[in-house]
Design a protein around this motif. Structure first.
Motif, PDB file in Angstrom:
ATOM      1  N   ASN A 243       0.894  -0.908  -0.213  1.00  0.00           N
ATOM      2  CA  ASN A 243       0.163  -0.157   0.360  1.00  0.00           C
ATOM      3  C   ASN A 243       1.042   1.110   0.106  1.00  0.00           C
ATOM      4  O   ASN A 243       0.262   2.178  -0.691  1.00  0.00           O
ATOM      5  CB  ASN A 243      -0.799  -0.160   0.970  1.00  0.00           C
ATOM      6  CG  ASN A 243      -1.870  -0.960   1.263  1.00  0.00           C
ATOM      7  OD1 ASN A 243      -2.914  -1.395  -0.211  1.00  0.00           O
ATOM      8  ND2 ASN A 243      -3.212  -1.539   2.103  1.00  0.00           N
ATOM      9  N   ALA A 244       1.961   1.326   0.977  1.00  0.00           N
ATOM     10  CA  ALA A 244       2.922   2.655   0.820  1.00  0.00           C
ATOM     11  C   ALA A 244       3.513   3.338  -0.508  1.00  0.00           C
ATOM     12  O   ALA A 244       4.006   3.622  -0.604  1.00  0.00           O
ATOM     13  CB  ALA A 244       3.733   2.468   2.292  1.00  0.00           C
ATOM     14  N   LEU A 245       3.707   1.787  -1.132  1.00  0.00           N
ATOM     15  CA  LEU A 245       3.969   1.951  -2.568  1.00  0.00           C
ATOM     16  C   LEU A 245       3.274   2.014  -3.351  1.00  0.00           C
ATOM     17  O   LEU A 245       3.591   2.280  -4.733  1.00  0.00           O
ATOM     18  CB  LEU A 245       4.873   0.594  -2.885  1.00  0.00           C
ATOM     19  CG  LEU A 245       6.276   0.134  -1.876  1.00  0.00           C
ATOM     20  CD1 LEU A 245       6.340  -1.162  -2.445  1.00  0.00           C
ATOM     21  CD2 LEU A 245       7.227   1.331  -2.168  1.00  0.00           C
ATOM     22  N   THR A 246       1.730   2.248  -3.572  1.00  0.00           N
ATOM     23  CA  THR A 246       0.827   2.145  -4.480  1.00  0.00           C
ATOM     24  C   THR A 246       1.014   3.299  -4.826  1.00  0.00           C
ATOM     25  O   THR A 246       0.580   4.502  -3.730  1.00  0.00           O
ATOM     26  CB  THR A 246      -0.323   1.242  -4.477  1.00  0.00           C
ATOM     27  OG1 THR A 246      -0.252   0.019  -4.459  1.00  0.00           O
ATOM     28  CG2 THR A 246      -1.499   1.567  -5.019  1.00  0.00           C
ATOM     29  N   LEU A 247       0.871   3.864  -6.418  1.00  0.00           N
ATOM     30  CA  LEU A 247       0.929   5.699  -6.903  1.00  0.00           C
ATOM     31  C   LEU A 247      -1.105   6.105  -6.360  1.00  0.00           C
ATOM     32  O   LEU A 247      -1.562   4.774  -6.440  1.00  0.00           O
ATOM     33  CB  LEU A 247       1.016   5.558  -8.510  1.00  0.00           C
ATOM     34  CG  LEU A 247       2.427   5.369  -8.390  1.00  0.00           C
ATOM     35  CD1 LEU A 247       2.735   5.021  -9.673  1.00  0.00           C
ATOM     36  CD2 LEU A 247       3.517   6.457  -7.417  1.00  0.00           C
ATOM     37  N   PRO A 248      -0.946   6.717  -6.379  1.00  0.00           N
ATOM     38  CA  PRO A 248      -2.566   7.259  -6.358  1.00  0.00           C
ATOM     39  C   PRO A 248      -2.930   7.115  -7.597  1.00  0.00           C
ATOM     40  O   PRO A 248      -2.538   7.183  -8.539  1.00  0.00           O
ATOM     41  CB  PRO A 248      -2.015   8.824  -6.294  1.00  0.00           C
ATOM     42  CG  PRO A 248      -1.310   9.355  -5.713  1.00  0.00           C
ATOM     43  CD  PRO A 248      -0.352   8.100  -6.229  1.00  0.00           C
ATOM     44  N   LYS A 249      -4.483   7.728  -7.589  1.00  0.00           N
ATOM     45  CA  LYS A 249      -5.285   6.674  -9.010  1.00  0.00           C
ATOM     46  C   LYS A 249      -5.097   8.076  -9.879  1.00  0.00           C
ATOM     47  O   LYS A 249      -4.590   9.116  -9.326  1.00  0.00           O
ATOM     48  CB  LYS A 249      -6.238   6.266  -8.241  1.00  0.00           C
ATOM     49  CG  LYS A 249      -6.886   4.547  -7.793  1.00  0.00           C
ATOM     50  CD  LYS A 249      -8.125   4.999  -7.859  1.00  0.00           C
ATOM     51  CE  LYS A 249      -8.614   3.120  -7.028  1.00  0.00           C
ATOM     52  NZ  LYS A 249      -8.339   2.946  -7.441  1.00  0.00           N
TER      53      LYS A 249
ATOM     54  N   ASP B 150       3.576  -1.472 -12.807  1.00  0.00           N
ATOM     55  CA  ASP B 150       1.777  -2.030 -12.318  1.00  0.00           C
ATOM     56  C   ASP B 150       1.589  -0.598 -11.028  1.00  0.00           C
ATOM     57  O   ASP B 150       0.913  -1.213 -10.100  1.00  0.00           O
ATOM     58  CB  ASP B 150       1.900  -3.564 -11.354  1.00  0.00           C
ATOM     59  CG  ASP B 150       2.743  -4.704 -12.596  1.00  0.00           C
ATOM     60  OD1 ASP B 150       2.123  -4.487 -13.810  1.00  0.00           O
ATOM     61  OD2 ASP B 150       3.319  -5.300 -12.182  1.00  0.00           O
ATOM     62  N   ASN B 151       1.291   0.331 -11.929  1.00  0.00           N
ATOM     63  CA  ASN B 151       0.947   1.442 -10.873  1.00  0.00           C
ATOM     64  C   ASN B 151       1.671   1.067  -9.121  1.00  0.00           C
ATOM     65  O   ASN B 151       1.243   2.014  -7.981  1.00  0.00           O
ATOM     66  CB  ASN B 151      -0.953   0.977 -10.964  1.00  0.00           C
ATOM     67  CG  ASN B 151      -0.917   2.304 -10.136  1.00  0.00           C
ATOM     68  OD1 ASN B 151      -0.909   3.785 -10.643  1.00  0.00           O
ATOM     69  ND2 ASN B 151      -2.188   2.413  -9.031  1.00  0.00           N
TER      70      ASN B 151
ATOM     71  N   ILE C  63       3.949  10.986  -4.624  1.00  0.00           N
ATOM     72  CA  ILE C  63       3.995  11.093  -3.666  1.00  0.00           C
ATOM     73  C   ILE C  63       4.280  11.405  -2.569  1.00  0.00           C
ATOM     74  O   ILE C  63       3.842  11.413  -1.717  1.00  0.00           O
ATOM     75  CB  ILE C  63       3.687   8.793  -3.217  1.00  0.00           C
ATOM     76  CG1 ILE C  63       3.517   8.097  -3.540  1.00  0.00           C
ATOM     77  CG2 ILE C  63       4.502   8.959  -1.622  1.00  0.00           C
ATOM     78  CD1 ILE C  63       3.929   7.093  -3.398  1.00  0.00           C
ATOM     79  N   VAL C  64       6.189  11.407  -2.865  1.00  0.00           N
ATOM     80  CA  VAL C  64       6.048  12.680  -1.393  1.00  0.00           C
ATOM     81  C   VAL C  64       6.652  14.107  -2.652  1.00  0.00           C
ATOM     82  O   VAL C  64       7.356  14.851  -1.609  1.00  0.00           O
ATOM     83  CB  VAL C  64       7.424  12.048  -0.423  1.00  0.00           C
ATOM     84  CG1 VAL C  64       6.360  10.606  -0.305  1.00  0.00           C
ATOM     85  CG2 VAL C  64       8.694  11.099  -2.080  1.00  0.00           C
ATOM     86  N   ALA C  65       7.388  13.877  -3.275  1.00  0.00           N
ATOM     87  CA  ALA C  65       8.703  15.187  -3.470  1.00  0.00           C
ATOM     88  C   ALA C  65       8.053  16.409  -4.154  1.00  0.00           C
ATOM     89  O   ALA C  65       8.391  17.281  -3.555  1.00  0.00           O
ATOM     90  CB  ALA C  65       8.761  14.337  -5.240  1.00  0.00           C
ATOM     91  N   ALA C  66       6.983  16.635  -4.643  1.00  0.00           N
ATOM     92  CA  ALA C  66       6.163  17.649  -4.769  1.00  0.00           C
ATOM     93  C   ALA C  66       5.693  19.057  -2.948  1.00  0.00           C
ATOM     94  O   ALA C  66       6.674  19.814  -3.200  1.00  0.00           O
ATOM     95  CB  ALA C  66       4.389  17.609  -4.635  1.00  0.00           C
TER      96      ALA C  66
END
Length: 126
Positions: free
Chosen positions: A28-34, A44-45, A101-104
């Protein structure tokens, strides 16, 4: 047998069944937002690096800048496959502020000095 364990290790009845909750939390922590657009480092997203890794990078940068030491922190990336180009591209996305996920968030709070210091000491070997 090894390849099948790679995708079923934490399934019920398999050796890693007791680790299933940890596996799901990490997944879940590695899943990108839809709706996240595809990039060179997605698979694989999902991404390769956890948000805590980017927090570590930011912390190392901050510690270096605050200590005014000549010591420059280093991070060595080692994988056991062929994914190092994707991992390096993901780090680049963090540095340029395009990681979804985090860079912005980090790019907005990180000073230009931090960015310059990290990028000037970053050396990619692919």
């Amino acid at each position: 047998h090894r390849r099948s364990l790679k995708t079923t290790f934490t399934d019920p009845g398999h050796p890693g069944e007791g680790l299933r909750d940890h596996f799901l939390a990490l997944s879940n922590a590695l899943t990108l937002p839809k709706g996240t657009p595809a990039s060179p480092w997605t698979q694989d997203n999902s991404c390769h690096l956890t948000p805590s890794f980017f927090f570590l990078l930011s912390t190392l940068i901050d510690a270096h800048l605050q200590s005014k030491s000549k010591f420059v922190p280093s991070v060595v990336m080692r994988t056991f496959g062929i994914d190092i180009p994707a991992v390096a591209a993901e780090i680049d996305a963090f540095l340029d502020g395009s990681h979804p996920i985090v860079a912005a968030k980090h790019a907005q709070t990180r000073s230009e000095t931090q960015r310059t210091m990290f990028e000037s000491h970053t050396r990619r070997v692919v």
